[in-house]
Design a protein around this motif. Structure first.
Motif, PDB file in Angstrom:
ATOM      1  N   ILE A   1       0.831  -1.203   0.000  1.00 28.80           N
ATOM      2  CA  ILE A   1       0.000   0.000   0.000  1.00 28.80           C
ATOM      3  C   ILE A   1       0.866   1.255   0.000  1.00 28.80           C
ATOM      4  N   LYS A   2       1.922   1.266   0.794  1.00 24.47           N
ATOM      5  CA  LYS A   2       2.762   2.468   0.907  1.00 24.47           C
ATOM      6  C   LYS A   2       3.461   2.828  -0.401  1.00 24.47           C
ATOM      7  N   ASP A   3       3.561   1.858  -1.321  1.00 21.75           N
ATOM      8  CA  ASP A   3       4.274   2.087  -2.579  1.00 21.75           C
ATOM      9  C   ASP A   3       3.353   2.263  -3.783  1.00 21.75           C
ATOM     10  N   THR A   4       2.039   2.267  -3.566  1.00 18.55           N
ATOM     11  CA  THR A   4       1.105   2.295  -4.688  1.00 18.55           C
ATOM     12  C   THR A   4      -0.018   3.296  -4.452  1.00 18.55           C
ATOM     13  N   THR A   5      -0.620   3.710  -5.557  1.00 21.80           N
ATOM     14  CA  THR A   5      -1.832   4.527  -5.490  1.00 21.80           C
ATOM     15  C   THR A   5      -3.033   3.593  -5.574  1.00 21.80           C
ATOM     16  N   ARG A   6      -4.203   4.104  -5.279  1.00 20.61           N
ATOM     17  CA  ARG A   6      -5.419   3.293  -5.376  1.00 20.61           C
ATOM     18  C   ARG A   6      -5.567   2.733  -6.790  1.00 20.61           C
ATOM     19  N   GLU A   7      -5.330   3.564  -7.791  1.00 19.96           N
ATOM     20  CA  GLU A   7      -5.465   3.125  -9.182  1.00 19.96           C
ATOM     21  C   GLU A   7      -4.498   1.982  -9.492  1.00 19.96           C
ATOM     22  N   GLU A   8      -3.272   2.092  -8.992  1.00 19.93           N
ATOM     23  CA  GLU A   8      -2.298   1.015  -9.204  1.00 19.93           C
ATOM     24  C   GLU A   8      -2.741  -0.263  -8.500  1.00 19.93           C
ATOM     25  N   ARG A   9      -3.289  -0.137  -7.285  1.00 17.36           N
ATOM     26  CA  ARG A   9      -3.756  -1.320  -6.555  1.00 17.36           C
ATOM     27  C   ARG A   9      -4.907  -1.994  -7.298  1.00 17.36           C
TER      28      ARG A   9
ATOM     29  N   GLY B   1     -18.400 -18.647  -3.588  1.00 15.91           N
ATOM     30  CA  GLY B   1     -19.347 -18.168  -2.591  1.00 15.91           C
ATOM     31  C   GLY B   1     -18.911 -16.896  -1.899  1.00 15.91           C
ATOM     32  N   SER B   2     -17.812 -16.343  -2.295  1.00 18.27           N
ATOM     33  CA  SER B   2     -17.308 -15.124  -1.656  1.00 18.27           C
ATOM     34  C   SER B   2     -17.797 -13.855  -2.331  1.00 18.27           C
ATOM     35  N   GLY B   3     -18.616 -13.982  -3.351  1.00 17.01           N
ATOM     36  CA  GLY B   3     -19.083 -12.813  -4.081  1.00 17.01           C
ATOM     37  C   GLY B   3     -18.066 -12.402  -5.132  1.00 17.01           C
ATOM     38  N   ARG B   4     -18.241 -11.200  -5.642  1.00 15.35           N
ATOM     39  CA  ARG B   4     -17.291 -10.703  -6.640  1.00 15.35           C
ATOM     40  C   ARG B   4     -15.917 -10.594  -6.013  1.00 15.35           C
ATOM     41  N   LEU B   5     -14.942 -11.211  -6.638  1.00 18.02           N
ATOM     42  CA  LEU B   5     -13.595 -11.224  -6.057  1.00 18.02           C
ATOM     43  C   LEU B   5     -13.032  -9.826  -5.882  1.00 18.02           C
ATOM     44  N   GLU B   6     -13.357  -8.934  -6.823  1.00 19.22           N
ATOM     45  CA  GLU B   6     -12.850  -7.572  -6.705  1.00 19.22           C
ATOM     46  C   GLU B   6     -13.311  -6.935  -5.397  1.00 19.22           C
ATOM     47  N   SER B   7     -14.547  -7.234  -4.977  1.00 15.72           N
ATOM     48  CA  SER B   7     -15.071  -6.615  -3.760  1.00 15.72           C
ATOM     49  C   SER B   7     -14.336  -7.109  -2.517  1.00 15.72           C
ATOM     50  N   MET B   8     -13.803  -8.319  -2.558  1.00 13.61           N
ATOM     51  CA  MET B   8     -13.046  -8.832  -1.417  1.00 13.61           C
ATOM     52  C   MET B   8     -11.780  -8.012  -1.190  1.00 13.61           C
ATOM     53  N   TYR B   9     -11.282  -7.374  -2.243  1.00 10.47           N
ATOM     54  CA  TYR B   9     -10.033  -6.618  -2.148  1.00 10.47           C
ATOM     55  C   TYR B   9     -10.258  -5.120  -1.926  1.00 10.47           C
ATOM     56  N   GLU B  10     -11.495  -4.707  -1.638  1.00  9.85           N
ATOM     57  CA  GLU B  10     -11.784  -3.297  -1.382  1.00  9.85           C
ATOM     58  C   GLU B  10     -10.926  -2.734  -0.240  1.00  9.85           C
ATOM     59  N   PRO B  11     -10.689  -3.483   0.854  1.00 19.41           N
ATOM     60  CA  PRO B  11      -9.804  -2.930   1.900  1.00 19.41           C
ATOM     61  C   PRO B  11      -8.384  -2.645   1.386  1.00 19.41           C
ATOM     62  N   TYR B  12      -7.917  -3.412   0.415  1.00 22.88           N
ATOM     63  CA  TYR B  12      -6.605  -3.152  -0.198  1.00 22.88           C
ATOM     64  C   TYR B  12      -6.682  -1.895  -1.049  1.00 22.88           C
ATOM     65  N   PHE B  13      -7.732  -1.794  -1.876  1.00 26.98           N
ATOM     66  CA  PHE B  13      -7.894  -0.596  -2.708  1.00 26.98           C
ATOM     67  C   PHE B  13      -7.926   0.658  -1.847  1.00 26.98           C
ATOM     68  N   ALA B  14      -8.623   0.572  -0.698  1.00 26.70           N
ATOM     69  CA  ALA B  14      -8.787   1.720   0.196  1.00 26.70           C
ATOM     70  C   ALA B  14      -7.551   1.992   1.053  1.00 26.70           C
TER      71      ALA B  14
ATOM     72  N   GLU C   1      -6.394  -0.011   3.502  1.00 22.63           N
ATOM     73  CA  GLU C   1      -6.623  -0.452   4.876  1.00 22.63           C
ATOM     74  C   GLU C   1      -5.927  -1.767   5.217  1.00 22.63           C
ATOM     75  N   LYS C   2      -5.811  -2.683   4.248  1.00 21.99           N
ATOM     76  CA  LYS C   2      -5.183  -3.988   4.479  1.00 21.99           C
ATOM     77  C   LYS C   2      -4.345  -4.365   3.270  1.00 21.99           C
ATOM     78  N   GLU C   3      -3.232  -5.021   3.533  1.00 19.39           N
ATOM     79  CA  GLU C   3      -2.386  -5.514   2.453  1.00 19.39           C
ATOM     80  C   GLU C   3      -3.023  -6.761   1.830  1.00 19.39           C
ATOM     81  N   ILE C   4      -2.654  -7.071   0.602  1.00 15.17           N
ATOM     82  CA  ILE C   4      -3.162  -8.258  -0.085  1.00 15.17           C
ATOM     83  C   ILE C   4      -2.898  -9.511   0.750  1.00 15.17           C
ATOM     84  N   ALA C   5      -1.728  -9.623   1.320  1.00 12.06           N
ATOM     85  CA  ALA C   5      -1.384 -10.813   2.113  1.00 12.06           C
ATOM     86  C   ALA C   5      -2.339 -10.995   3.288  1.00 12.06           C
ATOM     87  N   GLU C   6      -2.730  -9.895   3.937  1.00  8.96           N
ATOM     88  CA  GLU C   6      -3.660  -9.988   5.061  1.00  8.96           C
ATOM     89  C   GLU C   6      -5.020 -10.498   4.600  1.00  8.96           C
TER      90      GLU C   6
END
Length: 74
Positions: free
Chosen positions: A9-17, A42-55, A57-62
Motif C-alpha cells: 500500500i505504501k508504494d502504490t496509489t489506489r489506481e495502481e492497486r 461463494g465469496s461474491g465478486r472477487l474484486e469486492s473482497m479486495y476493497e480494503p486493499y484498494f482503500a 486499509e489492508k495488504e493483499i497478504a492480510e
C-alpha cells in the motif's frame, strides 16, 4: 533485469492497486463468476473482497490469509 513492482500500500496509489488485482485475477484467462479456481467460491465478486486493499486499509497478504485461513493453495 527489471525489479518487480512493489504491491505494498505504501508504494502504490489506489489506481495502481486496482490494476494489480485486476491483472492477478485475469491470469487464468476466464471469468471469476462461479469459478472455484482460487478456492473462493461463494465469496461474491472477487474484486469486492479486495476493497480494503484498494482503500489502503489492508495488504493483499492480510486479505488472502483471512480468505484462505492462513493456508496458501497452489
Amino acid at each position: 533485469m527489471k525489479q518487480p513492482q512493489s504491491i505494498l500500500i505504501k508504494d502504490t496509489t489506489r489506481e495502481e492497486r486496482e490494476r494489480i488485482v485486476a491483472r492477478a485475477l485475469s491470469v487464468c484467462g476466464g471469468s471469476c463468476n462461479f469459478c472455484n479456481g482460487c478456492g473462493s467460491l461463494g465469496s461474491g465478486r472477487l474484486e469486492s473482497m479486495y476493497e480494503p486493499y484498494f482503500a489502503g486499509e489492508k495488504e493483499i497478504a492480510e486479505i488472502n490469509m483471512e480468505i484462505h485461513g492462513g493456508i496458501v493453495k497452489g
